[in-house]
Design a protein around this motif. Structure first.
Motif, PDB file in Angstrom:
ATOM      1  N   GLY A  96       0.822  -1.213   0.000  1.00 47.43           N
ATOM      2  CA  GLY A  96       0.000   0.000   0.000  1.00 47.43           C
ATOM      3  C   GLY A  96       0.851   1.256   0.000  1.00 47.43           C
ATOM      4  N   TYR A  97       1.904   1.242   0.797  1.00 43.31           N
ATOM      5  CA  TYR A  97       2.827   2.381   0.817  1.00 43.31           C
ATOM      6  C   TYR A  97       3.552   2.522  -0.519  1.00 43.31           C
ATOM      7  N   MET A  98       3.861   1.380  -1.111  1.00 40.06           N
ATOM      8  CA  MET A  98       4.593   1.416  -2.373  1.00 40.06           C
ATOM      9  C   MET A  98       3.760   2.064  -3.481  1.00 40.06           C
ATOM     10  N   ILE A  99       2.454   1.749  -3.559  1.00 35.56           N
ATOM     11  CA  ILE A  99       1.682   2.389  -4.627  1.00 35.56           C
ATOM     12  C   ILE A  99       1.459   3.866  -4.340  1.00 35.56           C
ATOM     13  N   LEU A 100       1.395   4.241  -3.058  1.00 27.67           N
ATOM     14  CA  LEU A 100       1.352   5.678  -2.734  1.00 27.67           C
ATOM     15  C   LEU A 100       2.594   6.371  -3.281  1.00 27.67           C
ATOM     16  N   ARG A 101       3.741   5.746  -3.078  1.00 30.60           N
ATOM     17  CA  ARG A 101       5.001   6.297  -3.577  1.00 30.60           C
ATOM     18  C   ARG A 101       4.990   6.375  -5.106  1.00 30.60           C
ATOM     19  N   HIS A 102       4.519   5.323  -5.746  1.00 32.87           N
ATOM     20  CA  HIS A 102       4.476   5.307  -7.209  1.00 32.87           C
ATOM     21  C   HIS A 102       3.561   6.404  -7.751  1.00 32.87           C
ATOM     22  N   MET A 103       2.391   6.582  -7.124  1.00 34.26           N
ATOM     23  CA  MET A 103       1.479   7.635  -7.576  1.00 34.26           C
ATOM     24  C   MET A 103       2.088   9.014  -7.357  1.00 34.26           C
ATOM     25  N   PHE A 104       2.694   9.220  -6.186  1.00 36.08           N
ATOM     26  CA  PHE A 104       3.342  10.494  -5.868  1.00 36.08           C
ATOM     27  C   PHE A 104       4.450  10.790  -6.881  1.00 36.08           C
ATOM     28  N   ASP A 105       5.294   9.801  -7.141  1.00 38.97           N
ATOM     29  CA  ASP A 105       6.389   9.990  -8.100  1.00 38.97           C
ATOM     30  C   ASP A 105       5.864  10.236  -9.510  1.00 38.97           C
ATOM     31  N   PHE A 106       4.822   9.514  -9.896  1.00 42.32           N
ATOM     32  CA  PHE A 106       4.271   9.724 -11.232  1.00 42.32           C
ATOM     33  C   PHE A 106       3.796  11.165 -11.409  1.00 42.32           C
ATOM     34  N   VAL A 107       3.009  11.642 -10.459  1.00 41.65           N
ATOM     35  CA  VAL A 107       2.456  12.995 -10.556  1.00 41.65           C
ATOM     36  C   VAL A 107       3.556  14.053 -10.480  1.00 41.65           C
ATOM     37  N   ASN A 108       4.526  13.863  -9.618  1.00 46.03           N
ATOM     38  CA  ASN A 108       5.528  14.902  -9.370  1.00 46.03           C
ATOM     39  C   ASN A 108       6.806  14.788 -10.194  1.00 46.03           C
ATOM     40  N   LEU A 109       7.130  13.594 -10.686  1.00 48.78           N
ATOM     41  CA  LEU A 109       8.404  13.418 -11.379  1.00 48.78           C
ATOM     42  C   LEU A 109       8.279  12.955 -12.833  1.00 48.78           C
ATOM     43  N   TYR A 110       7.371  12.031 -13.104  1.00 48.15           N
ATOM     44  CA  TYR A 110       7.418  11.327 -14.384  1.00 48.15           C
ATOM     45  C   TYR A 110       6.343  11.722 -15.394  1.00 48.15           C
ATOM     46  N   GLN A 111       5.231  12.218 -14.949  1.00 50.06           N
ATOM     47  CA  GLN A 111       4.070  12.373 -15.812  1.00 50.06           C
ATOM     48  C   GLN A 111       4.340  13.164 -17.090  1.00 50.06           C
ATOM     49  N   LYS A 112       5.111  14.239 -17.004  1.00 50.54           N
ATOM     50  CA  LYS A 112       5.330  15.081 -18.186  1.00 50.54           C
ATOM     51  C   LYS A 112       6.235  14.420 -19.230  1.00 50.54           C
ATOM     52  N   GLN A 113       7.116  13.515 -18.807  1.00 54.68           N
ATOM     53  CA  GLN A 113       8.008  12.828 -19.746  1.00 54.68           C
ATOM     54  C   GLN A 113       7.653  11.355 -19.922  1.00 54.68           C
ATOM     55  N   PHE A 114       6.549  10.940 -19.356  1.00 59.71           N
ATOM     56  CA  PHE A 114       6.154   9.536 -19.397  1.00 59.71           C
ATOM     57  C   PHE A 114       5.672   9.168 -20.791  1.00 59.71           C
ATOM     58  N   PRO A 115       6.017   8.040 -21.347  1.00 61.00           N
ATOM     59  CA  PRO A 115       6.770   6.938 -20.769  1.00 61.00           C
ATOM     60  C   PRO A 115       8.271   6.982 -21.048  1.00 61.00           C
ATOM     61  N   ASP A 116       8.756   8.075 -21.664  1.00 61.78           N
ATOM     62  CA  ASP A 116      10.191   8.151 -21.944  1.00 61.78           C
ATOM     63  C   ASP A 116      11.033   8.133 -20.674  1.00 61.78           C
ATOM     64  N   LYS A 117      10.517   8.764 -19.625  1.00 58.43           N
ATOM     65  CA  LYS A 117      11.210   8.767 -18.339  1.00 58.43           C
ATOM     66  C   LYS A 117      10.331   8.022 -17.343  1.00 58.43           C
ATOM     67  N   THR A 118      10.851   6.918 -16.806  1.00 61.13           N
ATOM     68  CA  THR A 118      10.093   6.134 -15.828  1.00 61.13           C
ATOM     69  C   THR A 118      11.015   5.661 -14.719  1.00 61.13           C
ATOM     70  N   TRP A 119      10.455   4.861 -13.874  1.00 58.89           N
ATOM     71  CA  TRP A 119      11.213   4.249 -12.794  1.00 58.89           C
ATOM     72  C   TRP A 119      12.219   3.269 -13.387  1.00 58.89           C
ATOM     73  N   HIS A 120      13.393   3.194 -12.789  1.00 55.27           N
ATOM     74  CA  HIS A 120      14.390   2.180 -13.162  1.00 55.27           C
ATOM     75  C   HIS A 120      15.146   1.784 -11.909  1.00 55.27           C
TER      76      HIS A 120
END
Length: 150
Positions: A96-120
């Motif tokens: 549950g904490y992990m998906i909170l982190r993933h959603m937070f990161d998506f909105v704040n870090l990745y969304q504008k460059q997604f899918p070119d920039k993602t988690w690795h």
């Protein structure tokens, strides 16, 4: 819900996609067998990205998720699927904490460059990672809900 009432799930997916037709992504937290994962549905490019914090340990692929078969049923066309390299949980309770982190990161870090920039990053999340997440997110959540922290 996907197992008990797939028709309701497909209706909900279609409703979301129709209502948010102008959006590039739909974030869909998914609970199955007491485990949370996150589906990022990119409806305009017909691609689904799955973030699962037990992907490596359990050797999962897109076919392991009932939701994967309901998305094309709901939207009427096939999708490609990518299992995203995301942080992994070390125990059985952190999902549950992990998906909170993933959603937070998506909105704040990745969304504008997604899918070119993602988690690795497939390292295990530490208790300190989870504590840091909670210290960041909880004040924002409480503020949005109008709850004072003092």
């Amino acid at each position: 819900m996907c197992q008990r009432n797939p028709k309701a799930v497909t209706y909900h997916i279609l409703s979301l996609a129709t209502h948010h037709i102008d959006k590039d992504f739909i974030l869909a937290p998914y609970l199955a067998n007491k485990h949370w994962s996150l589906f990022i549905i990119a409806q305009h490019i017909r691609h689904v990205y799955i973030l699962d914090s037990t992907k490596i340990k359990c050797k999962k692929n897109a076919l392991d998720y009932r939701l994967s078969s309901l998305i094309p049923t709901a939207l009427g066309y096939q999708f490609d699927y990518t299992m995203v390299d995301c942080k992994q949980q070390k125990g059985g309770w952190e999902c549950g904490y992990m998906i909170l982190r993933h959603m937070f990161d998506f909105v704040n870090l990745y969304q504008k460059q997604f899918p070119d920039k993602t988690w690795h990053d497939t390292r295990e999340a530490t208790d300190n990672n989870i504590d840091t997440l909670l210290r960041k997110l909880m004040p924002k959540i409480f503020t949005e809900l109008g709850i004072s922290l003092v």
